[in-house]
Structure formats: structure tokens, C-alpha cells
Design a protein around this motif. Structure first.
Motif, short mmCIF file in Angstrom:
data_model
loop_
_atom_site.label_atom_id
_atom_site.label_comp_id
_atom_site.label_asym_id
_atom_site.label_seq_id
_atom_site.Cartn_x
_atom_site.Cartn_y
_atom_site.Cartn_z
N ALA A 147 9.54 -10.47 -8.36
CA ALA A 147 9.28 -9.41 -7.40
C ALA A 147 7.81 -9.00 -7.47
CB ALA A 147 10.19 -8.21 -7.71
N VAL A 148 7.23 -8.66 -6.33
CA VAL A 148 5.85 -8.19 -6.30
C VAL A 148 5.84 -6.69 -6.53
CG1 VAL A 148 5.15 -10.05 -4.76
CG2 VAL A 148 5.79 -7.82 -3.79
N SER A 149 4.69 -6.19 -7.01
CA SER A 149 4.58 -4.76 -7.27
C SER A 149 3.32 -4.22 -6.61
CB SER A 149 4.52 -4.50 -8.78
OG SER A 149 3.34 -5.05 -9.33
N PRO A 150 3.24 -2.91 -6.36
CA PRO A 150 2.04 -2.33 -5.74
C PRO A 150 0.79 -2.64 -6.54
CG PRO A 150 3.84 -0.73 -5.81
CD PRO A 150 4.28 -1.91 -6.63
N GLY A 151 -0.25 -3.14 -5.86
CA GLY A 151 -1.52 -3.43 -6.51
C GLY A 151 -1.57 -4.71 -7.30
N GLY A 183 -4.12 -24.77 0.71
CA GLY A 183 -2.83 -24.69 0.01
C GLY A 183 -2.66 -23.47 -0.85
N GLN A 184 -3.60 -22.52 -0.78
CA GLN A 184 -3.53 -21.37 -1.69
C GLN A 184 -4.24 -20.17 -1.08
OE1 GLN A 184 -4.66 -22.21 -5.73
NE2 GLN A 184 -5.37 -20.12 -6.11
N ILE A 185 -3.60 -19.01 -1.22
CA ILE A 185 -4.19 -17.73 -0.84
C ILE A 185 -4.09 -16.81 -2.04
CG2 ILE A 185 -4.13 -15.77 0.75
CD1 ILE A 185 -4.65 -18.42 2.18
N ASN A 186 -5.17 -16.14 -2.41
CA ASN A 186 -5.13 -15.11 -3.45
C ASN A 186 -5.37 -13.76 -2.80
OD1 ASN A 186 -5.25 -17.46 -5.09
ND2 ASN A 186 -6.02 -16.21 -6.77
N ALA A 187 -4.52 -12.79 -3.15
CA ALA A 187 -4.57 -11.50 -2.49
C ALA A 187 -4.10 -10.41 -3.45
CB ALA A 187 -3.70 -11.52 -1.23
N VAL A 188 -4.16 -9.17 -2.96
CA VAL A 188 -3.67 -8.03 -3.72
C VAL A 188 -2.61 -7.32 -2.87
CG1 VAL A 188 -4.26 -5.89 -4.92
CG2 VAL A 188 -5.91 -7.75 -4.81
N VAL A 189 -1.45 -7.08 -3.45
CA VAL A 189 -0.38 -6.39 -2.75
C VAL A 189 -0.82 -4.95 -2.47
CG1 VAL A 189 2.04 -5.63 -2.87
CG2 VAL A 189 1.35 -7.84 -3.87
N PRO A 190 -0.65 -4.45 -1.25
CA PRO A 190 -1.04 -3.07 -0.96
C PRO A 190 -0.34 -2.07 -1.88
CG PRO A 190 -0.63 -4.26 1.07
CD PRO A 190 -0.18 -5.16 -0.04
N TYR A 243 -7.45 -7.73 -19.90
CA TYR A 243 -7.38 -7.69 -18.44
C TYR A 243 -6.02 -8.21 -17.96
CZ TYR A 243 -12.18 -6.42 -18.73
OH TYR A 243 -13.34 -5.75 -19.03
N VAL A 244 -5.37 -7.35 -17.14
CA VAL A 244 -3.99 -7.60 -16.74
C VAL A 244 -3.83 -7.20 -15.27
CG1 VAL A 244 -3.13 -7.18 -19.08
CG2 VAL A 244 -3.21 -5.29 -17.44
N THR A 245 -2.66 -7.47 -14.73
CA THR A 245 -2.32 -7.01 -13.38
C THR A 245 -0.83 -6.71 -13.33
OG1 THR A 245 -2.61 -7.43 -11.01
CG2 THR A 245 -1.83 -9.28 -12.36
N GLY A 246 -0.38 -6.18 -12.19
CA GLY A 246 1.03 -5.85 -12.02
C GLY A 246 1.43 -4.55 -12.68
N THR A 247 0.46 -3.64 -12.87
CA THR A 247 0.75 -2.39 -13.58
C THR A 247 1.23 -1.28 -12.66
OG1 THR A 247 -1.61 -1.89 -13.46
CG2 THR A 247 -0.80 -2.89 -15.49
N GLY A 248 1.28 -1.52 -11.35
CA GLY A 248 1.89 -0.57 -10.43
C GLY A 248 0.99 0.57 -10.00
N ALA A 249 1.62 1.69 -9.68
CA ALA A 249 0.91 2.84 -9.11
C ALA A 249 -0.13 3.40 -10.07
CB ALA A 249 1.91 3.92 -8.75
N THR A 250 -1.15 4.02 -9.48
CA THR A 250 -2.23 4.63 -10.27
C THR A 250 -2.36 6.11 -9.93
OG1 THR A 250 -3.86 4.01 -8.59
CG2 THR A 250 -3.52 2.47 -10.41
N THR A 251 -3.05 6.82 -10.83
CA THR A 251 -3.32 8.25 -10.64
C THR A 251 -4.81 8.52 -10.82
OG1 THR A 251 -1.14 8.79 -11.56
CG2 THR A 251 -2.73 10.57 -11.42
N PRO A 252 -5.51 9.08 -9.82
CA PRO A 252 -5.02 9.20 -8.43
C PRO A 252 -4.86 7.82 -7.80
CG PRO A 252 -7.37 9.69 -8.56
CD PRO A 252 -6.90 9.51 -9.97
N GLY A 253 -4.20 7.76 -6.67
CA GLY A 253 -3.89 6.49 -6.05
C GLY A 253 -5.13 5.73 -5.61
N ASP A 254 -5.17 4.45 -5.93
CA ASP A 254 -6.29 3.60 -5.51
C ASP A 254 -6.16 3.25 -4.03
OD1 ASP A 254 -8.04 3.00 -7.75
OD2 ASP A 254 -6.30 2.05 -8.68
N ALA A 255 -7.28 3.01 -3.41
CA ALA A 255 -7.31 2.50 -2.04
C ALA A 255 -7.29 0.98 -2.09
CB ALA A 255 -8.55 2.99 -1.31
N ASP A 256 -6.58 0.36 -1.14
CA ASP A 256 -6.44 -1.09 -1.13
C ASP A 256 -7.81 -1.75 -0.98
OD1 ASP A 256 -3.66 -0.98 -1.36
OD2 ASP A 256 -3.41 -0.78 0.82
N GLY A 257 -8.07 -2.71 -1.85
CA GLY A 257 -9.27 -3.53 -1.75
C GLY A 257 -10.53 -2.90 -2.27
N GLU A 258 -10.48 -1.64 -2.73
CA GLU A 258 -11.72 -1.00 -3.17
C GLU A 258 -12.17 -1.55 -4.52
OE1 GLU A 258 -11.46 3.17 -3.82
OE2 GLU A 258 -9.83 3.04 -5.28
#
Length: 761
Positions: A539-543, A594-601, A671-686
Motif C-alpha cells: 500500500a502507498v502512504s502519504p508523502g 519503463g519507469q516513473i519516480n514520484a511522490v504520493v501526495p 534517510y528513509v521514506t514512507g513515514t506518512g503525515a507531517t507536522t505541520p503538513g508539508d506541501a507536495d513537491g516542496e
């Protein structure tokens, strides 16, 4: 700046090939005999469709294939090196090893014939249970650590019929451990009266009276082999024999009906099951029962050494026996993470039992957990079947003769007795279907039920492979006849389960070939969506930073996001490629064919999201993707998701390596990813500014070498895209030094992959 350039090597990952380390080492996928592979990360209900999925090629062999093909990853072979190997055993007594990724026209890596098979006519003109010849019928079993495949074959030398056990080298096919061993056994009893002649009170196992149909079992350091009848022609018994896997010395002999006869162990080819304690579970067919020495029409629990520990016999066993309604046609399934056993037979009744107290025999079967009619009472009921043991309640699939395919679901330890889904379109003129469930864990969009059937009542006959949604079997997503001659299966093979592994379906046939299905090359479409750090498909997660693999999904030449020092935002479009999740645009890091790298909103929520990938040349590809609050994953130096983690010394941001290890008591940046929501909330792509960093909203824990590592910071990495998280942690003083010390982390109690290491001094 050097830190940013270093990490961007990961987040703008260059094209990368994912090859899962999947093994299918035994019949029905596991010793619980579920018929489920829950580690299939490539195939799902979105990409298995007539446009993207179909026949890739066929592997010709010298005989019909009844045994399930086995798949062993990364076998080290002479000259050619490591290969994913597909093992195929035929009724002509030949074992083949193929390169599972070799493609059309690939010659076998090796093949060995084990002697002349038994001709079916040797058992009389009325014998039609198996056509043509009998060689290797039961599915072999593999010990990957020992590098051995264990095989039982039936062979004829003139008028002499015999069974042999072989221990064959995985890399070469050579016999090992002084094999082959002639299978001989005897058990105290008088048997079928005048039809048998015990020798000094001992009944011999006669090869000419038996078939070795169930898959072999490797457990307790033994190879267990079960036998049943040749089309119920007396005299026969249910036999189970065991051999030490390292010496091939006989260790166990059990006869299910020594006082009279019957009680075949055949189970439609399903292997004898084993629990975590090494206890054995099997069911028997027509035969005598007395609850003391004879166990016809029963589910039997044996100790590893062959002693009866417990049993269940339906109260109408005698009637079942009179009507040839074998209770043992289905074979038991052990429900994972429970004390439950599922069994059922030709009557179509499911019996749900407790392993610790199986219940013996009681009028109306009131002593067991549950009993219910799962197929139409007029059909020939349960033979092969499958269990998808997902969280929230396992699905159980059955298909009676000329009966709809039904899915039942468990809740609170019992079945809902009304089917949760029914498919009336899959034909089943003969109750000999093959079953497999493939999925990526419990993720609903990944679950596929694969079924092989025939629509005629007489063999030989053509077969059809169906792919159905595992959560709703009424939803057919593909079948091998849907695209004309392109994907046809060939001859239907009785009880033969397709093997699903690493994005391919290997279907055994009676037309002397393995038909290989998969995602069609050069057909535009999304193949898989994985975490960009771990390359796990979940499953994908926010960010979360993700990688999308597919065909023709981006520009012909790969392009990275044109971000330079001083920029504040990653783009939402690259060379005509854009990506949305429930309409929310996703920032893009890399786009190639054959590949796209992106960040889940960060705004993605709920249990699933509709991802739409728009491409420059082939329109758009919608995919329904599961969502979770977090999907924690480490980046690693080699971008594989395993091995040395992408970890820096916090003092000078130099990489931690075996030549530059972390010192106990010092601080690190991980350095990791998939940590979910942030405080305060991050803006997508910033791009995170040093003076306004957000932190991870859920609690984060880190361990190094099994010791808790204090986390002093958990949040945005300054100068890098939001969604790539930096963890500042202290190496515990108590950690034992080493070049590959395990490191893990969790977010909100959800763990990362456990395959990452760090060098500690």
C-alpha cells in the motif's frame, strides 16, 4: 550541497530492475497446503487483462505434467552462474531444470530421465484414472539449503513395477546421498483377507497396487511420501513412509488400514500437511474404520515418527464408504496463525477442526468447530481447493462438478456459511480443477484466484486457465481463451496447480508442455508500483517516494526533474508525463520509457486511491492502489532495498561504510521514506527549507543490532523533497560491532524492511 546531490541519486533513481526472491519449494506452496503465494509483487487485478497479459512462450517436455512445477530462486549453476530455476517433473519419468527467465526456445539447464514409466494399460483396460503412462505423479519437494530436489517415480522393468526415491542435485540433476533408493515397507496386519498374503504377519507395500499421488513433504529432517490406490482396485491401503533427508534411511512406516483395507491417501494430489511442531495431517478415502487401527474416511494427525495422535471421522463414514464419497478427496489445509484444519470431500461438506482436539467421531458431527454444505449437494464436491489467509478473515475457494465456483470467508474463527461470492461462468465438467491464489500479502487489489478447468467430461480435453479477483470471484479479469488462439492452454491436466512466481504463471498441461504466461512485452501499461527505497510492492502512504514500472509509460529517453540549487519546488509534469492520485497531482522525480519516480501526495487518505498515469504517447493508465498511513522503508547504497543502508555520519555527512564505520555513541543521519503525515503538513513537491522543517507526526523508533537507538530528530531533510525523511539517531554504546549490523525502524508501530545493515565499530 554534497549531501543533497548524494541523496538525489536515490530519489531520482535511475532505471532499476526488480527481481523478487520467491521460492515455490513444495506442492500447494507451503506445508500448510494453502495453494497460495502471498509474495507475488508484480501481477495484480489491474495489469492481468487481455491487453497486457497473456502467453509468453511454452517449454516443451517429454510427457504429461501432473506435478506442480517448482521455482527456486538464485540457484548457482556450473558455468552459467546464478539463475532462477523452474523444476518440472513429467509422467515420462523425466525431471527438467529450466531457466525461469530464459524465454522462448531456451534449452533445459539439465534434464534427467529416471527410467521407463509404467504403462496405464498394465492396470487393465478399465483403468482411465490416468491416461497413457505413470512416472512422476506426486509433486517433488526441494531443500534449497542442501541443494537437493527429492523425487519419487514409479517405473517398470519388464513386469516388475517399483517406486524409487531420488535425491537430485539442484544445479546438475546428479543423484546424491546414494540415491536412488527402492521404496519398500511393511506393517503389521492381515489386510484384505484372501487378496493379500502377509509375510510373518507383515503387510508389504506393493508398488503394482498403489499410486504415489500426494505431493512430497519435507519436515522434521524427513521426506514423507504418501500412497493410495490404483482406481480402487483391491487390495490397497493408505501408506505413509518417511526417509531421513540426509541419509535416505527409512524412518517411518504407517498403514492406515492394516486390519482390512482401503483408506487411500490421495487427496487430489495435495501434499501431507505439517504444523510448526512437525505433526503430520492427512485424510483418507474409502476404507474400513474402527478408531483403533483402521482409519478409513478420516482426517488423521500423526506424530513425526508415525504414531496416531488424534483423528476426526464423520459420523456418516459408513454411508460415505458405500457411496464412494471419499472424505479424503480434498486433503486437509492448516489455517495459518490458528489452531484450525479445513477438510472436505466428495460429499461437498466442509469440516472445520481444531488441531489440538480433532473430535474423533460423534453423531451428527456436533463435536467439531463447524460443518456445512459448501457445494451443491447433488454435485461431486470438494477435490482441489485453495485458501487465501488474509488479515481480516481467510477466503476459501471450492468448485464442485458442474457447480458454481464459490468463495467462503472466515470471521471470528468460523466460516460464514453463505458464499461471499459466486462465479457461474467458470465451467467444471470434471471436478479436477487446479487452484492457485497469488497476492502481495493481504492487499485486496493484488489478489488473484487462478483456476484451470475443462468444459468436457472425457479426457484428453483442452483446458482453460482463468484469472478471477480473489476478493470477488464473480469478477473474471482474464482467461486463456479470451484472445482467440493467442493464449490457449493446451491439454487439461488433472489436479495440476499453476505455479505463480515473480510475475509469471507456469501452467502444467497434458499436452507435454509448460505454458508460461506473464505481462506481454512492449504492450503499454503499468506493471507494478513499489516503494522507491525498499522496492516492496505494498500500500502507498502519504508523502511516500514510489517507483512505477511498466512498458511505454514515459518518454523514450529518460529525464530527471530539472531541479537546481535555489529551487523550491519539484515539477508535476515531465516530458508529457503527469500523475494524479484521486485527482491530486503528484510531484515527479524521473520519467523514462519503463519507469516513473514520484511522490504520493500528502492528501491521499482512506483505504485506496485511484492513480492515473498520463503518458505522452499512449494515453492514460488508471490503477486502483491500496493506501496505508505509513509504509516505512530505508534507502540503501546499492538501491536494492537490502544491504548497507544509506546512512551518513552526522558530523561531516560522509557515508557510513565498512571502511568508514559508525562509532558507538556517535550520531547518524539515516534517510528513509514512507513515514506518512507531517507536522505541520508539508506541501507536495516542496524542497524543505532549513528554517521551516516539518516533523513526522507518528512516533518513530530505531534499533541497531537489536538495541534501541535514541531518535533525536525525525522529519524533513533540509534541501531535499518533502517525503524523504531524515532520522538523526545515536548509536547505542551496547551494540556489538560488525560490518553488517542489522538496523530497523518503525513509524506508528509499522516496521520497515528487516534486510538493511550498518557497519559499526
Amino acid at each position: 550541497m554534497m549531501k543533497a546531490l548524494f541523496i538525489l541519486l536515490f530519489v531520482a533513481a535511475l532505471p532499476h530492475t526488480v527481481s523478487a526472491q520467491v521460492n515455490v519449494l513444495t506442492a500447494n506452496y507451503d506445508n500448510s497446503r494453502t495453494n497460495a503465494n502471498m509474495a507475488e509483487t508484480l501481477l495484480n487485478v489491474s495489469n492481468v487483462n487481455p491487453a497486457q497479459f497473456g502467453k509468453l512462450y511454452s517449454l516443451p517436455v517429454d510427457g504429461q505434467v501432473y506435478a506442480q512445477p517448482l521455482y527456486v530462486s538464485r540457484v548457482n549453476l556450473p558455468v552459467v552462474g546464478a539463475r532462477n530455476v523452474l523444476l518440472v517433473a513429467t509422467m515420462h519419468n523425466t525431471v527438467y531444470a529450466f531457466d525461469a527467465d530464459g524465454g522462448a526456445g531456451a534449452a533445459p539447464l539439465w534434464q534427467v530421465n529416471l527410467g521407463p514409466p509404467v504403462q496405464s494399460v498394465a492396470f487393465g483396460a478399465a483403468f482411465t484414472d490416468i491416461l497413457d503412462e505413470i512416472g512422476i505423479l506426486g509433486t517433488p519437494v526441494v531443500d534449497p539449503a542442501a541443494g537437493i530436489i527429492y523425487v519419487v517415480n514409479q517405473t517398470a522393468q519388464g513386469a516388475n513395477i517399483a517406486f524409487y526415491l531420488h535425491a537430485m542435485d539442484l544445479a546438475t540433476g546428479a543423484e546424491r546421498l546414494n540415491s536412488p533408493v527402492l521404496i519398500q515397507a511393511s506393517f503389521a496386519g492381515h489386510g484384505w483377507g484372501g487378496l493379500e498374503t502377509p509375510i510373518s504377519g507383515m503387510l508389504p507395500l506393493l508398488a503394482e497396487d498403489h499410486l504415489q499421488r500426494p505431493g512430497l513433504l519435507l519436515a522434521n529432517g524427513n521426506v514423507y511420501i504418501a500412497f493410495g490406490s490404483h482406481a480402487d482396485t483391491p487390495p490397497w491401503h493408505g501408506w505413509l513412509v518417511g526417509y531421513d533427508a540426509s541419509t535416505l534411511k527409512q524412518t517411518v512406516v504407517f498403514n492406515a488400514t492394516p486390519s482390512v483395507g482401503g483408506g487411500a491417501i490421495w487427496q487430489s494430489g495435495r501434499g501431507v500437511a505439517a504444523d510448526s511442531d512437525g505433526n503430520l495431517f492427512f485424510s483418507t478415502g474409502n476404507g474400513t474404520f474402527n478408531g483403533e487401527t483402521d482409519w478409513g474416511e478420516s482426517v488423521v494427525k500423526l506424530s513425526p515418527t508415525g504414531s496416531v495422535l488424534d483423528w476426526f471421522t464423520p459420523s456418516d463414514w459408513s454411508d460415505l464408504n458405500d457411496r464412494d464419497a471419499d472424505f479424503g478427496s480434498g486433503g486437509p489445509i492448516l489455517v495459518p496463525n490458528s489452531d484450525l484444519v479445513i477438510s472436505g470431500g466428495k460429499e461437498g461438506v466442509v469440516a472445520l477442526l481444531r488441531r489440538a482436539d480433532m473430535g474423533h467421531v460423534v453423531t451428527a458431527n456436533t463435536q467439531i468447530v463447524q460443518s456445512f454444505q459448501a457445494t451443491d449437494s447433488g454435485s461431486v464436491g470438494i477435490f482441489n481447493s485453495a485458501l487465501w489467509p488474509v488479515s481480516g478473515g481467510a477466503f476459501f475457494y471450492v468448485l464442485g462438478r458442474n457447480d458454481p465456483l464459490r468463495a467462503y470467508r472466515m470471521s471470528n474463527g468460523v466460516f460464514k456459511t453463505t458464499a461471499v461470492a459466486v462465479n457461474t461462468e467458470v465451467p467444471n465438467a470434471l471436478p479436477y480443477a487446479g487452484f492457485t491464489v497469488s497476492s502481495n500479502g493481504s492487499l485486496p487489489p493484488s489478489g488473484i484466484l487462478w483456476v484451470t478447468t475443462t468444459n468436457t467430461t472425457k479426457l484428453p480435453a483442452p483446458g482453460t486457465l482463468y484469472a478471477l479477483s480473489a476478493t470477488n470471484v464473480a469478477d473474471e479479469i482474464w482467461n486463456s481463451d479470451a484472445s482467440g488462439a493467442r493464449d490457449t492452454l493446451g491439454g487439461f491436466s488433472k489436479f495440476a496447480n499453476p505455479t505463480v512466481a515473480n510475475g509469471k504463471v507456469f501452467a502444467p498441461t497434458a499436452s507435454k508442455e509448460i505454458v508460461v504466461y506473464g505481462l506481454l512485452p512492449d504492450v503499454p501499461g503499468v506493471a507494478s508500483i513499489v516503494n522507491a527505497a525498499s522496492f516492496r510492492n505494498a500500500a502507498v502512504s502519504p508523502g511516500e517516494l514510489i517507483t512505477i514500472f511498466g512498458n511505454s509509460i514515459g518518454p523514450s529517453t529518460g529525464v530527471q526533474a530539472p531541479v537546481k540549487q535555489g529551487d523550491k519546488q519539484f515539477p508535476f509534469e515531465l516530458q508529457g508525463v503527469s500523475l494524479t492520485f484521486d485527482g491530486q497531482p503528484a510531484p515527479l522525480l524521473y520519467a523514462g520509457p519503463g519507469q516513473i519516480n514520484a511522490v504520493v501526495p500528502f492528501g491521499v487518505s482512506g483505504s485506496s486511491t485511484r492513480m492515473v498515469l498520463k503518458t505522452p504517447n499512449h494515453g492514460s493508465f488508471p490503477v486502483q492502489v491500496p493506501v496505508a498511513p505509513t509504509a516505512p522503508a530505508f534507502f540503501t547504497w546499492d538501491r536494492s532495498g537490502s544491504g548497507a543502508g544509506a546512512i551518513l555520519h552526522n558530523t561531516d555527512f560522509s557515508p557510513v561504510t565498512s571502511a568508514n564505520p559508525a562509532l558507538r555513541g556517535t550520531y547518524l543521519a539515516i534517510y528513509v521514506t514512507g513515514t506518512g503525515a507531517t507536522t505541520p503538513g508539508d506541501a507536495d513537491g516542496e524542497i524543505a527549507a532549513p528554517d521551516s522543517l516539518s516533523t513526522v507526526a507518528l512516533p518513530v523508533t530505531v534499533t541497531i543490532g537489536g538495541q534501541n537507538a535514541p531518535v533525536v530528530y525525525q522529519g524533513d531533510a533540509a534541501g531535499l523533497i518533502a517525503g524523504l525523511t531524515q532520522l538523526n539517531v545515536q548509536v547505542p554504546d551496547s551494540v556489538e560491532p560488525g560490518t553488517a549490523v542489522p538496523v530497523t525502524f518503525s513509524v506508528g508501530g509499522v516496521p520497515s524492511q528487516n534486510t538493511v545493515t550498518i557497519a559499526v565499530q
